[in-house]
Design a protein around this motif. Structure first.
Motif, PDB file in Angstrom:
ATOM      1  N   ILE A   5       0.821  -1.137  -0.101  1.00 46.16           N
ATOM      2  CA  ILE A   5      -0.116   0.033  -0.019  1.00 46.16           C
ATOM      3  C   ILE A   5       1.066   1.236  -0.075  1.00 46.16           C
ATOM      4  O   ILE A   5       2.233   1.261   0.536  1.00 46.16           O
ATOM      5  CB  ILE A   5      -0.955  -0.029   1.281  1.00 46.16           C
ATOM      6  CG1 ILE A   5      -0.131  -0.080   2.549  1.00 46.16           C
ATOM      7  CG2 ILE A   5      -1.954  -1.094   1.123  1.00 46.16           C
ATOM      8  CD1 ILE A   5      -1.020   0.357   3.779  1.00 46.16           C
ATOM      9  N   GLN A   6       0.316   2.410  -0.558  1.00 46.46           N
ATOM     10  CA  GLN A   6       0.869   3.706  -0.334  1.00 46.46           C
ATOM     11  C   GLN A   6       0.473   4.461   0.894  1.00 46.46           C
ATOM     12  O   GLN A   6      -0.567   4.849   0.782  1.00 46.46           O
ATOM     13  CB  GLN A   6       0.715   4.547  -1.626  1.00 46.46           C
ATOM     14  CG  GLN A   6       1.360   4.000  -2.829  1.00 46.46           C
ATOM     15  CD  GLN A   6       3.120   4.020  -3.073  1.00 46.46           C
ATOM     16  OE1 GLN A   6       3.542   4.899  -2.132  1.00 46.46           O
ATOM     17  NE2 GLN A   6       3.395   3.423  -3.523  1.00 46.46           N
ATOM     18  N   VAL A   7       1.269   4.326   2.020  1.00 43.61           N
ATOM     19  CA  VAL A   7       0.800   4.946   3.252  1.00 43.61           C
ATOM     20  C   VAL A   7       0.611   6.432   3.093  1.00 43.61           C
ATOM     21  O   VAL A   7      -0.333   7.088   3.684  1.00 43.61           O
ATOM     22  CB  VAL A   7       1.911   4.873   4.318  1.00 43.61           C
ATOM     23  CG1 VAL A   7       1.552   5.574   5.443  1.00 43.61           C
ATOM     24  CG2 VAL A   7       1.733   3.273   4.689  1.00 43.61           C
ATOM     25  N   SER A   8       1.481   7.037   2.047  1.00 40.04           N
ATOM     26  CA  SER A   8       1.439   8.684   1.913  1.00 40.04           C
ATOM     27  C   SER A   8      -0.124   8.872   1.339  1.00 40.04           C
ATOM     28  O   SER A   8      -0.490  10.002   1.707  1.00 40.04           O
ATOM     29  CB  SER A   8       2.420   9.152   1.178  1.00 40.04           C
ATOM     30  OG  SER A   8       2.578   8.368  -0.110  1.00 40.04           O
ATOM     31  N   GLU A   9      -0.333   8.003   0.482  1.00 42.96           N
ATOM     32  CA  GLU A   9      -1.742   8.421  -0.078  1.00 42.96           C
ATOM     33  C   GLU A   9      -2.959   7.835   0.706  1.00 42.96           C
ATOM     34  O   GLU A   9      -4.180   8.574   0.917  1.00 42.96           O
ATOM     35  CB  GLU A   9      -2.005   7.710  -1.351  1.00 42.96           C
ATOM     36  CG  GLU A   9      -0.948   8.040  -2.492  1.00 42.96           C
ATOM     37  CD  GLU A   9      -1.254   7.065  -3.656  1.00 42.96           C
ATOM     38  OE1 GLU A   9      -1.724   6.498  -3.692  1.00 42.96           O
ATOM     39  OE2 GLU A   9       0.006   7.440  -4.605  1.00 42.96           O
ATOM     40  N   LEU A  10      -2.799   6.837   1.539  1.00 36.63           N
ATOM     41  CA  LEU A  10      -3.805   6.223   2.182  1.00 36.63           C
ATOM     42  C   LEU A  10      -3.929   6.887   3.796  1.00 36.63           C
ATOM     43  O   LEU A  10      -4.838   6.697   4.535  1.00 36.63           O
ATOM     44  CB  LEU A  10      -3.727   4.670   2.188  1.00 36.63           C
ATOM     45  CG  LEU A  10      -3.850   4.089   1.220  1.00 36.63           C
ATOM     46  CD1 LEU A  10      -3.303   2.514   1.327  1.00 36.63           C
ATOM     47  CD2 LEU A  10      -5.269   3.892   0.333  1.00 36.63           C
ATOM     48  N   ALA A  11      -3.023   7.447   4.283  1.00 36.65           N
ATOM     49  CA  ALA A  11      -3.027   7.857   5.519  1.00 36.65           C
ATOM     50  C   ALA A  11      -2.085   9.239   5.499  1.00 36.65           C
ATOM     51  O   ALA A  11      -1.032   9.675   6.300  1.00 36.65           O
ATOM     52  CB  ALA A  11      -2.402   7.198   6.388  1.00 36.65           C
ATOM     53  N   ARG A  16       1.800  13.451   6.869  1.00 39.43           N
ATOM     54  CA  ARG A  16       2.211  14.708   7.075  1.00 39.43           C
ATOM     55  C   ARG A  16       3.085  14.997   8.430  1.00 39.43           C
ATOM     56  O   ARG A  16       3.859  15.610   8.630  1.00 39.43           O
ATOM     57  CB  ARG A  16       1.225  15.602   6.916  1.00 39.43           C
ATOM     58  CG  ARG A  16       0.859  16.000   5.321  1.00 39.43           C
ATOM     59  CD  ARG A  16      -0.013  17.233   5.174  1.00 39.43           C
ATOM     60  NE  ARG A  16      -1.492  16.899   5.755  1.00 39.43           N
ATOM     61  CZ  ARG A  16      -2.377  16.233   5.090  1.00 39.43           C
ATOM     62  NH1 ARG A  16      -2.112  15.924   4.012  1.00 39.43           N
ATOM     63  NH2 ARG A  16      -3.705  16.038   5.887  1.00 39.43           N
ATOM     64  N   ALA A  17       2.299  14.290   9.561  1.00 34.85           N
ATOM     65  CA  ALA A  17       2.938  14.324  10.960  1.00 34.85           C
ATOM     66  C   ALA A  17       4.472  13.789  10.878  1.00 34.85           C
ATOM     67  O   ALA A  17       5.149  14.517  11.349  1.00 34.85           O
ATOM     68  CB  ALA A  17       2.008  13.684  11.821  1.00 34.85           C
ATOM     69  N   MET A  18       4.492  12.698  10.107  1.00 33.68           N
ATOM     70  CA  MET A  18       5.889  12.350  10.092  1.00 33.68           C
ATOM     71  C   MET A  18       6.947  13.199   9.340  1.00 33.68           C
ATOM     72  O   MET A  18       8.015  13.488   9.804  1.00 33.68           O
ATOM     73  CB  MET A  18       6.089  10.765   9.428  1.00 33.68           C
ATOM     74  CG  MET A  18       5.182   9.725  10.288  1.00 33.68           C
ATOM     75  SD  MET A  18       6.090   8.964  11.747  1.00 33.68           S
ATOM     76  CE  MET A  18       7.701   8.430  10.731  1.00 33.68           C
ATOM     77  N   SER A  19       6.468  13.736   8.256  1.00 30.75           N
ATOM     78  CA  SER A  19       7.336  14.734   7.557  1.00 30.75           C
ATOM     79  C   SER A  19       7.686  15.839   8.561  1.00 30.75           C
ATOM     80  O   SER A  19       8.419  16.678   8.398  1.00 30.75           O
ATOM     81  CB  SER A  19       6.488  15.166   6.378  1.00 30.75           C
ATOM     82  OG  SER A  19       6.443  14.020   5.560  1.00 30.75           O
TER      83      SER A  19
END
Length: 150
Positions: A5-11, A16-19
């Motif tokens: 899965i693409q975590v950046s797209e699904l969550a 953004r919080a991790m970034s």
């Protein structure tokens, strides 16, 4: 291996919080070379090919030498690291391998890091270690391989 899965797209909010943690770290007083070495070493321990690839490449672009990149897995025996970097790498290994010993981060490891970093920078180092371990777990769990996007 295909990415699951693409975590950046699904969550996206979590991503953004991790970034945001990454932005904090890059604005901190933790030396950029130390930050990349910490990310690389934790990623090696965790078997995260995506992060090993990315942080090796990023460190090289930032001017890191081949000798230091090739030797980070054997930093104790390699002559290429400062005492402060060695303390950061020791703390990284201890905090990444929490279940390997009864006292996961012994006072001697903590005290050595505290000799080289003030409290604010030491806090950033702890956040850096926690953050890369979280990124590793996301990439490994989702089978995100080198060159892919989380």
């Amino acid at each position: 291996m295909m990415t699951r899965i693409q975590v950046s797209e699904l969550a996206p909010e979590a991503y953004r919080a991790m970034s945001g943690l990454e932005r904090f770290l890059h604005g901190s007083d933790l030396p950029p070379a130390t930050l990349e070495l910490v990310k690389l070493r934790a990623s090696q321990i965790n078997g995260c090919a995506f992060c090993v690839h990315m942080h090796s490449r990023d460190a090289k672009k930032a001017g890191e030498t081949d000798e230091r990149l090739w030797s980070v897995a054997a930093w104790r025996e390699a002559p290429f690291y400062t005492e402060a970097e060695r303390a950061a790498l020791a703390l990284t290994e201890a905090a990444t391998r929490l279940s390997d010993r009864p006292d996961p981060v012994p006072d001697e490891i903590w005290d050595e890091a505290a000799k080289h970093y003030d409290d604010t920078t030491l806090a950033a180092l702890v956040v850096a270690i926690a953050t890369i371990n979280a990124w590793n777990r996301i990439a490994v769990t989702t089978h995100t391989g080198p060159g892919a996007h989380v």
